[in-house]
Design a protein around this motif. Sequence first.
Motif, PDB file in Angstrom:
ATOM      1  N   TRP A  80     -31.310  -3.719 -23.458  1.00  0.00           N
ATOM      2  CA  TRP A  80     -30.335  -4.441 -24.000  1.00  0.00           C
ATOM      3  C   TRP A  80     -29.073  -3.179 -24.284  1.00  0.00           C
ATOM      4  O   TRP A  80     -27.812  -3.355 -23.840  1.00  0.00           O
ATOM      5  N   THR A  81     -29.289  -2.376 -25.050  1.00  0.00           N
ATOM      6  CA  THR A  81     -28.343  -1.301 -25.758  1.00  0.00           C
ATOM      7  C   THR A  81     -27.802  -0.808 -24.556  1.00  0.00           C
ATOM      8  O   THR A  81     -26.535  -0.414 -24.433  1.00  0.00           O
ATOM      9  N   LEU A 102     -27.416  -1.749 -21.144  1.00  0.00           N
ATOM     10  CA  LEU A 102     -26.549  -2.587 -20.649  1.00  0.00           C
ATOM     11  C   LEU A 102     -25.308  -2.986 -21.331  1.00  0.00           C
ATOM     12  O   LEU A 102     -24.138  -3.165 -20.718  1.00  0.00           O
ATOM     13  N   ALA A 103     -25.387  -3.226 -22.735  1.00  0.00           N
ATOM     14  CA  ALA A 103     -24.386  -3.644 -23.356  1.00  0.00           C
ATOM     15  C   ALA A 103     -23.399  -2.560 -23.377  1.00  0.00           C
ATOM     16  O   ALA A 103     -22.046  -2.683 -23.464  1.00  0.00           O
ATOM     17  N   CYS A 104     -23.783  -1.290 -23.672  1.00  0.00           N
ATOM     18  CA  CYS A 104     -23.025  -0.093 -23.764  1.00  0.00           C
ATOM     19  C   CYS A 104     -22.348  -0.105 -22.273  1.00  0.00           C
ATOM     20  O   CYS A 104     -20.860   0.237 -22.133  1.00  0.00           O
ATOM     21  N   LYS A 105     -22.791  -0.115 -21.221  1.00  0.00           N
ATOM     22  CA  LYS A 105     -22.362   0.041 -19.865  1.00  0.00           C
ATOM     23  C   LYS A 105     -21.212  -1.103 -19.763  1.00  0.00           C
ATOM     24  O   LYS A 105     -20.248  -0.665 -19.322  1.00  0.00           O
ATOM     25  N   GLU A 106     -21.377  -2.164 -20.177  1.00  0.00           N
ATOM     26  CA  GLU A 106     -20.447  -3.456 -19.837  1.00  0.00           C
ATOM     27  C   GLU A 106     -19.331  -3.125 -20.849  1.00  0.00           C
ATOM     28  O   GLU A 106     -18.327  -3.487 -20.521  1.00  0.00           O
ATOM     29  N   LEU A 107     -19.570  -2.317 -22.068  1.00  0.00           N
ATOM     30  CA  LEU A 107     -18.467  -2.278 -22.990  1.00  0.00           C
ATOM     31  C   LEU A 107     -17.612  -0.950 -22.806  1.00  0.00           C
ATOM     32  O   LEU A 107     -16.865  -0.601 -23.555  1.00  0.00           O
ATOM     33  N   GLY A 108     -18.194   0.044 -21.845  1.00  0.00           N
ATOM     34  CA  GLY A 108     -17.493   1.382 -21.616  1.00  0.00           C
ATOM     35  C   GLY A 108     -18.025   2.389 -22.859  1.00  0.00           C
ATOM     36  O   GLY A 108     -17.150   3.065 -23.149  1.00  0.00           O
TER      37      GLY A 108
END
Length: 85
Positions: free
Chosen positions: A7-8, A10-16
């Motif tokens: 999750w961390t 993917l969330a980081c990737k999504e938010l840049g």
Amino acid sequence: MNVLAEWTALACKELGVDPARVDRDLVLELTKEVAHGVARPAAPLTAYLLGLAQGAGTAPDDAVARLTTLAGNWSQATKETLTDS
């Protein structure tokens, strides 16, 4: 990879956000202290406020230390606040 790590990432990737800048354990420890010392709903709100503070230029370690101290002293802080004239 466990769910939290995935999750961390993917969330980081999504938010840049660079995942290397995320101290997951530090944030989880802070939210645990807040949830137990203040109130459970205060934990996610505190994480959000930490993000705002970091975005405004406050060093994450400093902000976490200050918030952890505030949560640890919550009962005294609220007594003083409620009895202030």
